[in-house]
Structures are given as structure tokens and as C-alpha cells.
Design a protein around this motif. Structure first.
Motif, mmCIF file in Angstrom:
data_model
loop_
_atom_site.group_PDB
_atom_site.id
_atom_site.type_symbol
_atom_site.label_atom_id
_atom_site.label_comp_id
_atom_site.label_asym_id
_atom_site.label_seq_id
_atom_site.Cartn_x
_atom_site.Cartn_y
_atom_site.Cartn_z
ATOM 1 N N ALA A 75 63.366 29.579 33.940
ATOM 2 C CA ALA A 75 62.014 29.696 33.391
ATOM 3 C C ALA A 75 61.156 30.521 34.338
ATOM 4 O O ALA A 75 61.455 30.633 35.525
ATOM 5 N N VAL A 76 60.093 31.082 33.784
ATOM 6 C CA VAL A 76 59.106 31.835 34.563
ATOM 7 C C VAL A 76 57.735 31.243 34.264
ATOM 8 O O VAL A 76 57.414 30.957 33.106
ATOM 9 N N LEU A 77 56.936 31.059 35.312
ATOM 10 C CA LEU A 77 55.553 30.650 35.143
ATOM 11 C C LEU A 77 54.661 31.756 35.691
ATOM 12 O O LEU A 77 54.768 32.125 36.864
ATOM 13 N N VAL A 78 53.800 32.298 34.837
ATOM 14 C CA VAL A 78 52.815 33.297 35.243
ATOM 15 C C VAL A 78 51.593 32.517 35.707
ATOM 16 O O VAL A 78 50.958 31.809 34.923
ATOM 17 N N THR A 79 51.264 32.628 36.993
ATOM 18 C CA THR A 79 50.231 31.784 37.592
ATOM 19 C C THR A 79 48.839 32.408 37.584
ATOM 20 O O THR A 79 47.930 31.881 38.217
ATOM 21 N N CYS A 80 48.663 33.481 36.874
ATOM 22 C CA CYS A 80 47.386 34.193 36.843
ATOM 23 C C CYS A 80 46.804 34.174 35.428
ATOM 24 O O CYS A 80 47.405 34.721 34.500
ATOM 25 N N SER A 81 45.639 33.557 35.274
ATOM 26 C CA SER A 81 44.997 33.488 33.957
ATOM 27 C C SER A 81 44.620 34.866 33.423
ATOM 28 O O SER A 81 44.613 35.080 32.212
ATOM 29 N N THR A 82 44.312 35.788 34.307
ATOM 30 C CA THR A 82 44.001 37.143 33.861
ATOM 31 C C THR A 82 45.186 37.762 33.137
ATOM 32 O O THR A 82 45.030 38.454 32.135
ATOM 33 N N MET A 83 46.393 37.483 33.628
ATOM 34 C CA MET A 83 47.599 38.074 33.048
ATOM 35 C C MET A 83 48.140 37.290 31.844
ATOM 36 O O MET A 83 49.011 37.775 31.132
ATOM 37 N N ALA A 120 35.598 30.580 36.854
ATOM 38 C CA ALA A 120 36.736 31.370 37.311
ATOM 39 C C ALA A 120 36.520 31.874 38.731
ATOM 40 O O ALA A 120 35.387 31.999 39.189
ATOM 41 N N THR A 121 37.621 32.157 39.402
ATOM 42 C CA THR A 121 37.552 32.728 40.742
ATOM 43 C C THR A 121 37.698 34.244 40.719
ATOM 44 O O THR A 121 37.557 34.887 41.741
ATOM 45 N N SER A 122 37.993 34.779 39.554
ATOM 46 C CA SER A 122 38.120 36.226 39.402
ATOM 47 C C SER A 122 37.394 36.645 38.129
ATOM 48 O O SER A 122 37.579 36.024 37.072
ATOM 49 N N GLU A 123 36.593 37.661 38.229
ATOM 50 C CA GLU A 123 35.850 38.147 37.068
ATOM 51 C C GLU A 123 36.777 38.534 35.920
ATOM 52 O O GLU A 123 36.425 38.398 34.749
ATOM 53 N N THR A 124 37.983 38.975 36.249
ATOM 54 C CA THR A 124 38.925 39.395 35.211
ATOM 55 C C THR A 124 39.407 38.234 34.353
ATOM 56 O O THR A 124 39.999 38.451 33.291
ATOM 57 N N THR A 125 39.162 37.012 34.777
ATOM 58 C CA THR A 125 39.556 35.832 34.010
ATOM 59 C C THR A 125 38.477 35.429 33.006
ATOM 60 O O THR A 125 38.749 34.697 32.059
ATOM 61 N N LEU A 126 37.267 35.898 33.182
ATOM 62 C CA LEU A 126 36.167 35.469 32.330
ATOM 63 C C LEU A 126 36.294 35.949 30.887
ATOM 64 O O LEU A 126 35.702 35.342 29.997
ATOM 65 N N GLU A 153 32.351 31.616 45.698
ATOM 66 C CA GLU A 153 33.255 31.623 46.831
ATOM 67 C C GLU A 153 34.699 31.452 46.372
ATOM 68 O O GLU A 153 35.285 30.400 46.563
ATOM 69 N N PRO A 154 35.288 32.476 45.747
ATOM 70 C CA PRO A 154 36.641 32.336 45.230
ATOM 71 C C PRO A 154 37.661 31.902 46.289
ATOM 72 O O PRO A 154 38.564 31.140 45.998
ATOM 73 N N SER A 155 37.516 32.344 47.519
ATOM 74 C CA SER A 155 38.498 32.010 48.537
ATOM 75 C C SER A 155 38.534 30.511 48.843
ATOM 76 O O SER A 155 39.540 29.988 49.287
ATOM 77 N N ASN A 156 37.434 29.811 48.601
ATOM 78 C CA ASN A 156 37.395 28.378 48.833
ATOM 79 C C ASN A 156 38.143 27.598 47.769
ATOM 80 O O ASN A 156 38.382 26.412 47.914
ATOM 81 N N SER A 157 38.516 28.251 46.683
ATOM 82 C CA SER A 157 39.192 27.586 45.578
ATOM 83 C C SER A 157 40.671 27.379 45.860
ATOM 84 O O SER A 157 41.341 26.649 45.154
#
Length: 158
Positions: A75-83, A120-126, A153-157
């Protein structure tokens, strides 16, 4: 909890800190599994620069899934909501399960409330995450309202 000995799971990440997070989670929830991490930061950076996903992104992600298949992944899990939306373009033709990190969250969220907020921690996820929520709500026959915002503060997430 099941023993996952002999199973191989591939995680596709777009940010480095998630490797450690998923290494820890795998040890806890997938005991005995062989875990492979693919880090592709440029994939997310291209989307950031362009401002949206396109077919090139889906093809690039598909390459990672095909490579995972070649190395015997179960199985593969894509861990990025943007993708996540890019998975839809090829998942049906993949010979192994390809999972999106946000699928279960989206299903549960729509069932829990009529008004939902995305932080979101990345604008591309919005853009993609509210769309996933809207699709899930429509598919469930539920009416939901959505709001979204970017973490200061995305890095704190991580």
C-alpha cells in the motif's frame, strides 16, 4: 493489534518532518511492517509556485506509486493534503491501494458537524481540503458550511 510482518508500506511525503512522525506512527500502528519513505519536496514546491495542481503533478505522484509497486509495496499513503486530489487521477488503475492522508478525517468531519473549519499549515492545502469536504458532504447527502485559515506558525505543527 495485528502483526504486519511481511507487509511493506510506502509513505510519500512532501515535507521532511513527516518522515519521523510516520516512522513513530508506523512502529505503533503497523508493528512488523517494512516502511519506506519517499520524500519529494520539489513536488509540493512546484504546486506552491504555480498555485494549483495540474496533470503533471498527478503523473509525478503516479510515478512514486508505480515505483512502490515495483519494490513490492502492499500500500501507499500520500501524506500531503495538497497532493490528495492528484491521487484520484490514477488510484482506480493502481494494482495496490493508494490512500490519502485526509480521507478518514474528511469522512468523519462531515458526519460530525454542519459547520467545519479547515486550519492548514500550507496555503496550497486551503483549496483542495474544502473541496474534499464539499464532495464528501454532497456524496453523503449532508449540507455543510466551511471556513478555512492558515496557521501562522506551520513549523510548530510538526
Amino acid at each position: 493489534m495485528s502483526n504486519f510482518a511481511g507487509r511493506r508500506v510506502v509513505f510519500v511525503h512532501t515535507v521532511y518532518p513527516l518522515i519521523e512522525v510516520f516512522t513513530v506512527l508506523s512502529a505503533r500502528f503497523l508493528p512488523g511492517a517494512s516502511v519506506v519513505h519517499v520524500l519529494d519536496e520539489p513536488m509540493l514546491e512546484r504546486v506552491r509556485r504555480r498555485g494549483y495542481l495540474d496533470d503533471q503533478d498527478s503523473q509525478h505522484l503516479r510515478f512514486h506509486v508505480e515505483t512502490a509497486t515495483e519494490i513490492g509495496a502492499d500500500a501507499v499513503l500520500v501524506t500531503c493534503s495538497t497532493m490528495s486530489p492528484a491521487v484520484d487521477g490514477f488510484r482506480a488503475t493502481s494494482s495496490i491501494p493508494v490512500l490519502k492522508i485526509d480521507e478518514s478525517m474528511v469522512r468523519a468531519a462531515v458526519q460530525l458537524g454542519a459547520t467545519l473549519a479547515v486550519c492548514a499549515t500550507s496555503e496550497t492545502t486551503l483549496a483542495p481540503t474544502p473541496h474534499l469536504l464539499e464532495d464528501q458532504a454532497a456524496g453523503s447527502g449532508l449540507v455543510s458550511r466551511f471556513a478555512s485559515g492558515l496557521s501562522a506558525e506551520p513549523s510548530n505543527s510538526f
